[in-house]
Design a protein around this motif. Structure first.
Motif, PDB file in Angstrom:
ATOM      1  N   TYR A 104      10.572  -5.489  -4.731  1.00  0.00           N
ATOM      2  CA  TYR A 104      10.651  -6.771  -4.026  1.00  0.00           C
ATOM      3  C   TYR A 104      11.459  -6.619  -2.735  1.00  0.00           C
ATOM      4  CZ  TYR A 104      12.006 -11.536  -2.878  1.00  0.00           C
ATOM      5  OH  TYR A 104      12.245 -12.712  -2.210  1.00  0.00           O
ATOM      6  N   LEU A 105      12.615  -5.983  -2.822  1.00  0.00           N
ATOM      7  CA  LEU A 105      13.441  -5.807  -1.620  1.00  0.00           C
ATOM      8  C   LEU A 105      12.716  -4.973  -0.572  1.00  0.00           C
ATOM      9  CD1 LEU A 105      16.946  -5.257  -3.239  1.00  0.00           C
ATOM     10  CD2 LEU A 105      16.097  -7.308  -2.065  1.00  0.00           C
ATOM     11  N   LEU A 106      12.084  -3.883  -0.991  1.00  0.00           N
ATOM     12  CA  LEU A 106      11.374  -3.032  -0.038  1.00  0.00           C
ATOM     13  C   LEU A 106      10.106  -3.690   0.506  1.00  0.00           C
ATOM     14  CD1 LEU A 106      11.850   0.462  -1.712  1.00  0.00           C
ATOM     15  CD2 LEU A 106      12.870  -0.354   0.428  1.00  0.00           C
ATOM     16  N   SER A 107       9.536  -4.628  -0.240  1.00  0.00           N
ATOM     17  CA  SER A 107       8.321  -5.299   0.244  1.00  0.00           C
ATOM     18  C   SER A 107       8.602  -6.180   1.458  1.00  0.00           C
ATOM     19  CB  SER A 107       7.666  -6.111  -0.867  1.00  0.00           C
ATOM     20  OG  SER A 107       8.445  -7.243  -1.187  1.00  0.00           O
ATOM     21  N   PRO A 147      -0.467  10.284   0.757  1.00  0.00           N
ATOM     22  CA  PRO A 147      -1.407  11.131   0.002  1.00  0.00           C
ATOM     23  C   PRO A 147      -2.225  10.384  -1.056  1.00  0.00           C
ATOM     24  CG  PRO A 147       0.753  12.171   0.141  1.00  0.00           C
ATOM     25  CD  PRO A 147       0.898  10.810   0.741  1.00  0.00           C
ATOM     26  N   GLN A 148      -1.639   9.391  -1.722  1.00  0.00           N
ATOM     27  CA  GLN A 148      -2.381   8.624  -2.725  1.00  0.00           C
ATOM     28  C   GLN A 148      -2.832   7.264  -2.198  1.00  0.00           C
ATOM     29  OE1 GLN A 148       0.862   9.923  -3.979  1.00  0.00           O
ATOM     30  NE2 GLN A 148      -0.303  11.774  -4.437  1.00  0.00           N
ATOM     31  N   HIS A 153       6.189   1.162   1.055  1.00  0.00           N
ATOM     32  CA  HIS A 153       7.268   0.551   0.279  1.00  0.00           C
ATOM     33  C   HIS A 153       7.081   0.826  -1.215  1.00  0.00           C
ATOM     34  CE1 HIS A 153       4.227  -2.679   0.217  1.00  0.00           C
ATOM     35  NE2 HIS A 153       4.793  -3.054  -0.926  1.00  0.00           N
ATOM     36  N   ASP A 154       5.837   0.963  -1.654  1.00  0.00           N
ATOM     37  CA  ASP A 154       5.589   1.338  -3.051  1.00  0.00           C
ATOM     38  C   ASP A 154       6.041   2.771  -3.308  1.00  0.00           C
ATOM     39  OD1 ASP A 154       4.461  -0.846  -4.556  1.00  0.00           O
ATOM     40  OD2 ASP A 154       2.711  -0.718  -3.249  1.00  0.00           O
ATOM     41  N   ALA A 155       5.728   3.657  -2.395  1.00  0.00           N
ATOM     42  CA  ALA A 155       6.139   5.053  -2.564  1.00  0.00           C
ATOM     43  C   ALA A 155       7.662   5.158  -2.641  1.00  0.00           C
ATOM     44  CB  ALA A 155       5.604   5.894  -1.407  1.00  0.00           C
ATOM     45  N   TRP A 156       8.362   4.439  -1.785  1.00  0.00           N
ATOM     46  CA  TRP A 156       9.824   4.496  -1.770  1.00  0.00           C
ATOM     47  C   TRP A 156      10.434   3.820  -3.001  1.00  0.00           C
ATOM     48  CZ3 TRP A 156       9.423   2.617   3.888  1.00  0.00           C
ATOM     49  CH2 TRP A 156       9.041   3.673   4.704  1.00  0.00           C
TER      50      TRP A 156
END
Length: 168
Positions: A104-107, A147-148, A153-156
């Motif tokens: 949530y924070l990274l989004s 790569p995927q 933000h999901d990766a992090w």
């Protein structure tokens, strides 16, 4: 012998599907924020939107965070259920509350860079909207460099969006 792998295909849904889900999520959030803001006004006896502005923004930030944290820890929000998209951790397991909060924070990277920059530069609202829309297009398309094909933000956050359609 049962497989240790989760029952989920970990490939990302097409970008257009994720963005359609994102737009639908915004429509649902409008209703959530409307009701939450009405409740805030009723409880605080606010007479206009600028009254207790910072407290209102913090309250809405928390309400939206609770919405996402609760649904993401269960696999998907209402919009994600409609578009058959699930959110899981990097190994395909359901999110913990802590990981959902981090996501949530990274989004907020969808919004904060252009809003911060335009605020600092004193840019008029219409130009701020244009900068925000441009940034959303750029941020979404940056997933093509992952790569995927996940949003950064999901990766992090150690999460991923996966296709949630039942297997045939």
């Amino acid at each position: 012998m049962p497989s240790a792998q989760p029952d989920t295909d970990l490939t990302a849904p097409a970008l257009w599907r994720r963005m359609a889900c994102w737009l639908y999520e915004g429509i649902l959030l409008f209703g959530l924020v409307f009701i939450a803001d009405y409740l805030f006004d009723a409880l605080s006896q606010s007479r206009h939107a600028l009254m207790l502005r910072h407290l209102r923004m913090a309250y809405l930030f928390v309400v939206v965070g609770i919405y996402f944290g609760w649904f993401w820890s269960r696999g998907q929000t209402l919009a994600q259920k409609t578009w058959h998209i699930r959110v899981v951790d990097a190994q395909g397991r359901p999110l913990t509350q802590a990981r959902a909060a981090l996501r949530y924070l990274l989004s907020w990277l969808w919004f904060l860079p252009p809003l911060t920059l335009t605020y600092a530069l004193g840019v008029p609202p219409i130009s701020t909207l244009a900068a925000l829309l441009l940034w959303i297009v750029v941020w979404a398309n940056l997933s093509r460099l992952h790569p995927q094909r996940q949003f950064w933000h999901d990766a992090w956050a150690g999460t991923r969006l996966v296709d949630g359609r039942p297997k045939a």
